[in-house]
Design an enzyme around this catalytic site. Sequence first.
Site, PDB file in Angstrom:
ATOM      1  N   LYS A 169       0.852  -1.193   0.000  1.00 42.08           N
ATOM      2  CA  LYS A 169       0.000   0.000   0.000  1.00 42.08           C
ATOM      3  C   LYS A 169       0.882   1.234   0.000  1.00 42.08           C
ATOM      4  CE  LYS A 169      -2.391   1.561   3.677  1.00 42.08           C
ATOM      5  NZ  LYS A 169      -3.420   1.512   4.730  1.00 42.08           N
ATOM      6  N   LYS A 171       0.678   5.611   0.080  1.00 39.13           N
ATOM      7  CA  LYS A 171      -0.170   6.779   0.300  1.00 39.13           C
ATOM      8  C   LYS A 171      -0.046   7.705  -0.901  1.00 39.13           C
ATOM      9  CE  LYS A 171       0.115   6.354   5.310  1.00 39.13           C
ATOM     10  NZ  LYS A 171      -1.249   5.847   5.467  1.00 39.13           N
ATOM     11  N   ASP A 200      -3.972   4.897  -0.581  1.00 42.61           N
ATOM     12  CA  ASP A 200      -4.632   5.509   0.575  1.00 42.61           C
ATOM     13  C   ASP A 200      -4.533   7.028   0.452  1.00 42.61           C
ATOM     14  OD1 ASP A 200      -5.588   6.274   3.055  1.00 42.61           O
ATOM     15  OD2 ASP A 200      -4.066   5.210   4.212  1.00 42.61           O
ATOM     16  N   ASN A 202      -5.879   9.075   2.754  1.00 37.97           N
ATOM     17  CA  ASN A 202      -5.871   9.651   4.099  1.00 37.97           C
ATOM     18  C   ASN A 202      -6.821  10.842   4.243  1.00 37.97           C
ATOM     19  OD1 ASN A 202      -2.715   8.476   4.136  1.00 37.97           O
ATOM     20  ND2 ASN A 202      -3.893   8.228   6.017  1.00 37.97           N
ATOM     21  N   GLU A 226      -8.399   3.900  -0.413  1.00 40.42           N
ATOM     22  CA  GLU A 226      -8.735   4.044   1.007  1.00 40.42           C
ATOM     23  C   GLU A 226      -9.021   5.507   1.369  1.00 40.42           C
ATOM     24  OE1 GLU A 226      -6.381   3.004   5.162  1.00 40.42           O
ATOM     25  OE2 GLU A 226      -5.936   1.870   3.326  1.00 40.42           O
ATOM     26  N   GLU A 252     -10.447   2.520   9.519  1.00 44.51           N
ATOM     27  CA  GLU A 252      -9.437   2.683  10.555  1.00 44.51           C
ATOM     28  C   GLU A 252      -9.817   3.722  11.591  1.00 44.51           C
ATOM     29  OE1 GLU A 252      -5.979   5.604   9.256  1.00 44.51           O
ATOM     30  OE2 GLU A 252      -6.351   4.154   7.671  1.00 44.51           O
ATOM     31  N   ASP A 275      -9.565  -0.710  13.133  1.00 48.15           N
ATOM     32  CA  ASP A 275      -8.346  -0.540  13.912  1.00 48.15           C
ATOM     33  C   ASP A 275      -8.619  -1.141  15.285  1.00 48.15           C
ATOM     34  OD1 ASP A 275      -7.053   1.177  16.129  1.00 48.15           O
ATOM     35  OD2 ASP A 275      -5.875   1.809  14.394  1.00 48.15           O
ATOM     36  N   HIS A 302      -5.960  -2.591  10.540  1.00 47.36           N
ATOM     37  CA  HIS A 302      -5.189  -1.350  10.508  1.00 47.36           C
ATOM     38  C   HIS A 302      -4.200  -1.374  11.660  1.00 47.36           C
ATOM     39  CE1 HIS A 302      -4.584   3.044  11.515  1.00 47.36           C
ATOM     40  NE2 HIS A 302      -4.205   2.994  10.256  1.00 47.36           N
ATOM     41  N   GLU A 322      -2.418  -5.649   7.877  1.00 45.23           N
ATOM     42  CA  GLU A 322      -1.501  -4.558   7.579  1.00 45.23           C
ATOM     43  C   GLU A 322      -0.206  -4.744   8.358  1.00 45.23           C
ATOM     44  OE1 GLU A 322      -1.327   0.241   7.071  1.00 45.23           O
ATOM     45  OE2 GLU A 322      -2.542  -0.489   8.740  1.00 45.23           O
TER      46      GLU A 322
END
Length: 367
Positions: A169, A171, A200, A202, A226, A252, A275, A302, A322
């Site tokens: 993964k 970001k 991701d 975020n 994500e 998460e 998470d 997560h 993860e």
Amino acid sequence: MNHPTDPSILIAAVHARAVNVPLEYPVRTSVGVIATAPLVLIDLHASDGSIGRAYLFTYTPLALEATRQMVTALGEVLKGQPLAPFDLDRLLAQRLRLLGRTGLAGMACAGLDMAAWDALAVARGLPLVELLGGRRRPIAAYDSHSLDGVELGVQRAERAVAQGFGAIKTKVGYATLAEDLRVVRALRQAIGDDTQLLVDYNQGLAGPEAVRRIHALEGEGIGWVEEPTLQEDYAGHARIRAQVRLPIQMGENWCGPDEMAKALEAGACDLVMPDAMKIGGVTGWLRAAALAQARGLPMSSHIFHEVSVHLLAVTPTCHLLERMDLAGPVLTEPLAFENGSAIAPPQPGTGIAWNEEAVRRFEVRAC
């Protein structure tokens, strides 16, 4: 020693320490950088001599002392109670009814829950996964990277593939879509077509921009996208999901199974990744897994891979673990990964044990 199910096994004491641990790579995201891993280490002592351990990740050192104090205060509430995690969960919910179990209070409750389950598994002489009715088995993992740019991104991706990971993964959410595509294409060239590539954002994009960028990624072989927009905007995620072809991942930041249920009811995602800390520890995870099973949604984890490897093994819709090592520097035996998978360790409990020399080195004491 008493039989582990004997209600005379009580919680004798709870101790919490704060550490700030170095990271091999800073966690760079489109909305900020996490340079170190601020952790609260929890030791829950049972009256039969069993010790349960867990840690919390506070994201910023500013929250370390407040979280440590919250764990200590709630630990006092649990002293003298039987070592029965579901009962302890009800007790904490009752005591926090007016305050609520979100934020630092929710994190502290989850840490105590994980420590209580660990202590119970230790008392029974079983790995946590076996206490929960599962078996130790390989759980496929993805190697979790940051907003690394092309050079470092490719270097980390090639290392992950060499280590056997079948998924990585990265970001995204660079200043421009062109930069997102440049990085994604460089990583795809480095890892080949047989390795999954996950991205991701975020929470970094507004809805229309998220749709624009995801459309552009649809020809790049992306496994999931994500949190493209604000995590609490479930309706926004549902609108994005309705307009794109790539699977939307989130979870998460769900603070408890109730928030997860609201997101699922809104149709916010195709995949889920709670998470262990924010969802409510082991107890919260089990409830979340039932929600995912009811809707047939693949469920990943997560961070917190030391406990998540046990939990995913009993998750009916288990997807991916993860790998992001936050606590390794203060553990005697970090979780081992082999050929892109991890197996819960064979010793009783979660396998978490502190390297006390490292703890002393990284400990943060209150002023």
